[in-house]
Structure formats: structure tokens, C-alpha cells
Design an enzyme around this catalytic site. Structure first.
Site, PDB file in Angstrom:
ATOM      1  N   ASP A  72     -11.968  -0.119   0.699  1.00 45.03           N
ATOM      2  CA  ASP A  72     -12.822   0.639   1.618  1.00 45.03           C
ATOM      3  C   ASP A  72     -12.092   1.929   2.014  1.00 45.03           C
ATOM      4  O   ASP A  72     -10.957   1.866   2.508  1.00 45.03           O
ATOM      5  CB  ASP A  72     -13.088  -0.229   2.852  1.00 45.03           C
ATOM      6  N   GLU A 124      16.212  12.251  -1.062  1.00 53.78           N
ATOM      7  CA  GLU A 124      16.351  10.969  -1.739  1.00 53.78           C
ATOM      8  C   GLU A 124      15.663  11.042  -3.103  1.00 53.78           C
ATOM      9  O   GLU A 124      15.396  10.025  -3.723  1.00 53.78           O
ATOM     10  CB  GLU A 124      15.828   9.828  -0.869  1.00 53.78           C
ATOM     11  N   CYS A 163      15.027   8.847   4.558  1.00 48.63           N
ATOM     12  CA  CYS A 163      14.272   9.934   5.197  1.00 48.63           C
ATOM     13  C   CYS A 163      15.037  10.586   6.351  1.00 48.63           C
ATOM     14  O   CYS A 163      14.558  11.543   6.961  1.00 48.63           O
ATOM     15  CB  CYS A 163      12.916   9.419   5.679  1.00 48.63           C
ATOM     16  N   THR A 206       0.757   6.132   0.266  1.00 49.58           N
ATOM     17  CA  THR A 206       1.729   6.812   1.141  1.00 49.58           C
ATOM     18  C   THR A 206       2.700   7.671   0.332  1.00 49.58           C
ATOM     19  O   THR A 206       3.837   7.884   0.742  1.00 49.58           O
ATOM     20  CB  THR A 206       2.492   5.794   2.028  1.00 49.58           C
ATOM     21  N   SER A 253       9.300  -2.862   7.110  1.00 47.53           N
ATOM     22  CA  SER A 253       9.727  -1.497   7.391  1.00 47.53           C
ATOM     23  C   SER A 253       9.040  -0.944   8.646  1.00 47.53           C
ATOM     24  O   SER A 253       9.659  -0.303   9.495  1.00 47.53           O
ATOM     25  CB  SER A 253       9.389  -0.635   6.171  1.00 47.53           C
ATOM     26  N   HIS A 260       8.894  10.816  12.463  1.00 44.96           N
ATOM     27  CA  HIS A 260       8.910  10.767  10.997  1.00 44.96           C
ATOM     28  C   HIS A 260       7.592  10.105  10.581  1.00 44.96           C
ATOM     29  O   HIS A 260       7.235   9.041  11.096  1.00 44.96           O
ATOM     30  CB  HIS A 260      10.105   9.939  10.521  1.00 44.96           C
ATOM     31  N   LYS A 313       1.515   4.398  15.713  1.00 45.33           N
ATOM     32  CA  LYS A 313       1.932   3.096  16.273  1.00 45.33           C
ATOM     33  C   LYS A 313       3.119   3.272  17.226  1.00 45.33           C
ATOM     34  O   LYS A 313       3.196   2.621  18.262  1.00 45.33           O
ATOM     35  CB  LYS A 313       2.330   2.132  15.145  1.00 45.33           C
ATOM     36  N   ASN A 363       3.621  11.722   2.365  1.00 43.78           N
ATOM     37  CA  ASN A 363       5.013  11.514   2.758  1.00 43.78           C
ATOM     38  C   ASN A 363       5.924  12.481   2.008  1.00 43.78           C
ATOM     39  O   ASN A 363       5.859  12.558   0.780  1.00 43.78           O
ATOM     40  CB  ASN A 363       5.407  10.063   2.431  1.00 43.78           C
ATOM     41  N   SER A 366      15.018   4.697   6.259  1.00 43.04           N
ATOM     42  CA  SER A 366      15.139   3.271   5.935  1.00 43.04           C
ATOM     43  C   SER A 366      16.566   2.940   5.530  1.00 43.04           C
ATOM     44  O   SER A 366      17.324   3.795   5.067  1.00 43.04           O
ATOM     45  CB  SER A 366      14.190   2.918   4.796  1.00 43.04           C
TER      46      SER A 366
END
Ligand code: COA
Length: 385
Positions: free
Chosen positions: A29, A79, A111, A152, A201, A233, A242, A275, A307
């Protein structure tokens, strides 16, 4: 001494995939990608764009406006490195004809790489106050076709000039850091795409944010309402949303509305680009400044996460007249003029860019500006169109 960001350069490649098209092709969706993940488009780097070429393009945006004889340091955080030994920064130095008597190297912590470069540059300028530093974050986020992380992905670069008495943002000395050895996202040397435990993560990111934000606000005696904006970030924009939710919990309606509004302005470029790993937080800063133009003197909070994992929360104050250093029209045009790929075209470009190069091989580009022109005896070449 006041040290911080004096110039910002931004580059993203000339191709993108629309997230509605990608959702349909993956039988998902579209609401999941647009709202659940928070992405509209994703930049696609063809094989003529790599971390180096994007970095040269981003730095080109301001290089003619700076005093090259004052440059003392050039640090490249990435990276998506193109060589196991030689620093990506040396290719940039050559392309832009930067002075030979500077210190230059590449650094890595997922990152977090550009933040590490910025903090190094600030310390350098504080020790050598007549000197300046260029710091670059440049990455291609690759998870692989039809993987959960595919939505992402993205590609782009941010280049910053760090100096005393900066024209855009002064960065405050105090910061709060948090790190731990965990396995949430990584890319072993023999892998071209990242490995990720996405849900884990996300939880670690939020946990590290809480540690850093609480520690910083407590030590600096600040309230959430003291911030004009909180930036994050953004591996995908829902991730930052979030974290913001944690910060605004229980705040007054005016603070809540302001921080939500500024977050949306700061996520505008990220929604279109995807990203860009090391540079994502700083693309969000640029997006806030160019889309919303917060007032000079505003306190901006920045949360950097790499990470593995390493996180840092720090703050900056916008300098009077900072908007004169920006190029919103140019960046709008760069995003709008991109070529839309079908999902089949994107898959072809993506798979092509993963192929190993021959010892000597020419690469053509359909974009203006700097590009990766191929190899000659396994030496990478960069050209400008
Ligand atoms: N409309 C709106 N939202 C929808 C939806 C729809 N039709 N369908 C699903 N969603 C929401 C889900 O509720 C979920 O929201 P939540 O996170 O608020 O709970 C969100 O979309 C994602 O759905 P989920 O089922 O969790 O997606 P996924 O299993 O495909 O995984 C990631 C998503 C982000 C974990 C995955 O893409 C990933 O691993 N990405 C890489 C992560 C990364 O970058 N890590 C490094 C961090 S620095």
C-alpha cells in the site's frame, strides 16, 4: 570563541524513483511508504556518481567564495568509501585544486561520520583560529532491490565550511554523547549493500536519543520549549518523527506545534532525496533554513546517530543574515529537474552500479557537473561536464 558553519553546499544525483511507483511494484500500500516510512521520492545514483563525485559537486557550490589560503583541514566522512586505503578527500582536493599544505583524511562511523568531522574541525579551528576547515559527508545508501530497507535508500552529499565567526550557525561547545558496541546496521568489506536489523536499529536510535537529549538538557539547564527546532539524523523521515514525539511528550501546545512545524520543514529535502547517511542530519538543517527560514538567534538542537552505534546531541545558534549564504532556488531546481525513473529503469541502474569495474574502463555521464569517469590501471578518474 564562536566557531561553526559558514557555508553549506548540497548535491544529489539527477535521477529518482517515486515511492508510489515503488510501492505498487512491491505490492505494498503506497500509504506505508508515504506515511508509514515518510518518504516521497528516492534519489538514485547511476554508476557515474559515487561518494567522491557527489562531494566535489557539493563543495563546488561555495569553493569560489572562500579564502583558500586560510584552509588548513579537509575531512571526508563516508560509509560509501571508494578505496580501502586512499582518502576520498584527496580526489576532492585534486578536482578543486585545493592547497597542498593542508591536513586531509577520511573517517568513518556509519552515519555519524560528518558529525565526527565537524567536531574535529571545530577543535582544529579553536586551536588555529585564523584557519578554516572543509568537512564533507557523502553517501549512497544501498540496501538492495526488493529488501525491506529498499524504501530507505538515497544518494547525496553535504559539504560545510567551518570557521571562526561563522555566517550561518555558531555551534555551542557543550555536547552530549552516547555509544555502545551493537549490531543494528553494518556493511562487511565484501558486501556492496548494507545489512540491517531495522526494528532493532529504530529502538536503539530512540534509546540513544533519550540518553543524549536528557543529559544535554539537564546539564545545560534547558527546557524543550527553549528550542526553536529539533533536527535529527533522518534515515527515513518517520524515524526522526518518532524521536521528536519523545521530546514533545507533555509539552505546551505552542511548543508542540512549533517543533512539529519545524520538523516538517527540516524533513522536506529528505522526503525527496532519501537517506544520505552521513549527510542526512545536515540536509535536514539546510532544509529547515531554506524552507522555513527560522529567525536569527534561534536555538537549534541536532541529534546525530551512526549505527554501531554512536550518537551525539548538540546545539547551534543561527547567525544574523544567515539566509544570504543559502541557495534555496538552486536547490529547488536541482530537485525538480531530476529525471524520473520507472522501477524497472531504477533496478537496471542500481544493478549496473553494483558491478565491479574492469582494470581500465570508461564511464559516461548524462549529468552536468563532476562525475566518476572510470578507471585507468585501477586508478579512479573524475571529470567535469
Ligand atoms: N499506511 C500508513 N502506514 C502504514 C501502512 C499504511 N498502509 N502500512 C504500514 N504502515 C506503517 C507501519 O504501521 C509502521 O509504522 P510504525 O513504524 O509507526 O509502527 C511503518 O509503516 C513501517 O512498517 P513496518 O511493517 O514496520 O515496515 P518494514 O517491516 O518494511 O520495515 C524499516 C521498515 C524502516 C524497519 C525498514 O525499511 C528498514 O529496515 N530500513 C532501514 C532502517 C535503517 O535505516 N536503519 C538505520 C537507522 S540509522
Amino acid at each position: 570563541m564562536k566557531v561553526g558553519i559558514d557555508k553549506i553546499g548540497f548535491y544529489t544525483p539527477n535521477k529518482f524513483v517515486d515511492m508510489v511507483d515503488l510501492a505498487k511494484a512491491r505490492d505494498v500500500d503506497p500509504g506505508k511508504f508515504l506515511i508509514g516510512i515518510g518518504q516521497n521520492k528516492m534519489a538514485v545514483a547511476d554508476k557515474s556518481q559515487d561518494a567522491v563525485s557527489m562531494a566535489i559537486n557539493a563543495t563546488s557550490e561555495y569553493i569560489d567564495k572562500i579564502e583558500l589560503d586560510k584552509l588548513g583541514l579537509l575531512v571526508f566522512g563516508t560509509e560509501s568509501s571508494v578505496d580501502q586505503s586512499k582518502s576520498a578527500s584527496l580526489f576532492v582536493k585534486k578536482a578543486l585544486n585545493l592547497p597542498k599544505n593542508i591536513r586531509t583524511f577520511e573517517l568513518k562511523e556509519a552515519c555519524f561520520g560528518l558529525t565526527a568531522a565537524i567536531m574535529t574541525a571545530i577543535d582544529y579551528v579553536k586551536a588555529h583560529e585564523d584557519k578554516t576547515a572543509i568537512v564533507i559527508g557523502s553517501d549512497i545508501a544501498r540496501y538492495g532491490v526488493a529488501t525491506p530497507g529498499e524504501v530507505t535508500q538515497g544518494a547525496g552529499s553535504i559539504s560545510l565550511l567551518i570557521k571562526k565567526d561563522p555566517s550561518i550557525m555558531e555551534i555551542n561547545s557543550e555536547t552530549s554523547m552516547y555509544s555502545d558496541d551493537i549490531d543494528d546496521f553494518w556493511r562487511p568489506n565484501n558486501f556492496k549493500c548494507a545489512l540491517v536489523d531495522g526494528k532493532y536499529s529504530t529502538n536503539v536510535y530512540l534509546d540513544f536519543f533519550k540518553h543524549c537529549f536528557e543529559d544535554y538538557t539537564q546539564k545545560q539547564n534547558l527546557k524543550t520549549s527553549d528550542f526553536e527546532a529539533l533536527l535529527f539524523h533522518l534515515p527515513f523521515t518517520k524515524m526522526g518523527q518518532k524521536a521528536l514525539k519523545l521530546a514533545i511528550e507533555g509539552q505546551d501546545p505552542e511548543t508542540t506545534a512549533r517543533l512539529l512545524d519545524k520538523f516538517v520543514a527540516g524533513a522536506t529535502y529528505g522526503k525527496e532525496v532519501g537517506n544520505i547517511y552521513t549527510a542526512s542530519l545536515y540536509m535536514s538543517l539546510l532544509s529547515l533554513l531554506e524552507v522555513d527560514q527560522p529567525k536569527a538567534g534561534s536555538l537549534i538542537g541536532l541529534f546525530s546517530y551512526g549505527s554501531g552505534a554512536m550518537a551525539e546531541f548538540f546545539t547551534g545558534r543561527l547567525v544574523d543574515g544567515y539566509e544570504k549564504q543559502l541557495a534555496p532556488e538552486k536547490h529547488k531546481e536541482m530537485l525538480e529537474k531530476r529525471q524520473k525513473l520507472t522501477v524497472a529503469e531504477y533496478e537496471e541502474v542500481f544493478n549496473e552500479s553494483l558491478k565491479d569495474l574492469a582494470e581500465s574502463q570508461e564511464v559516461q555521464s548524462d549529468a552536468n557537473g563532476w562525475y566518476f569517469a572510470g578507471t585507468s590501471n585501477n586508478i579512479r578518474k573524475y571529470s567535469r561536464k
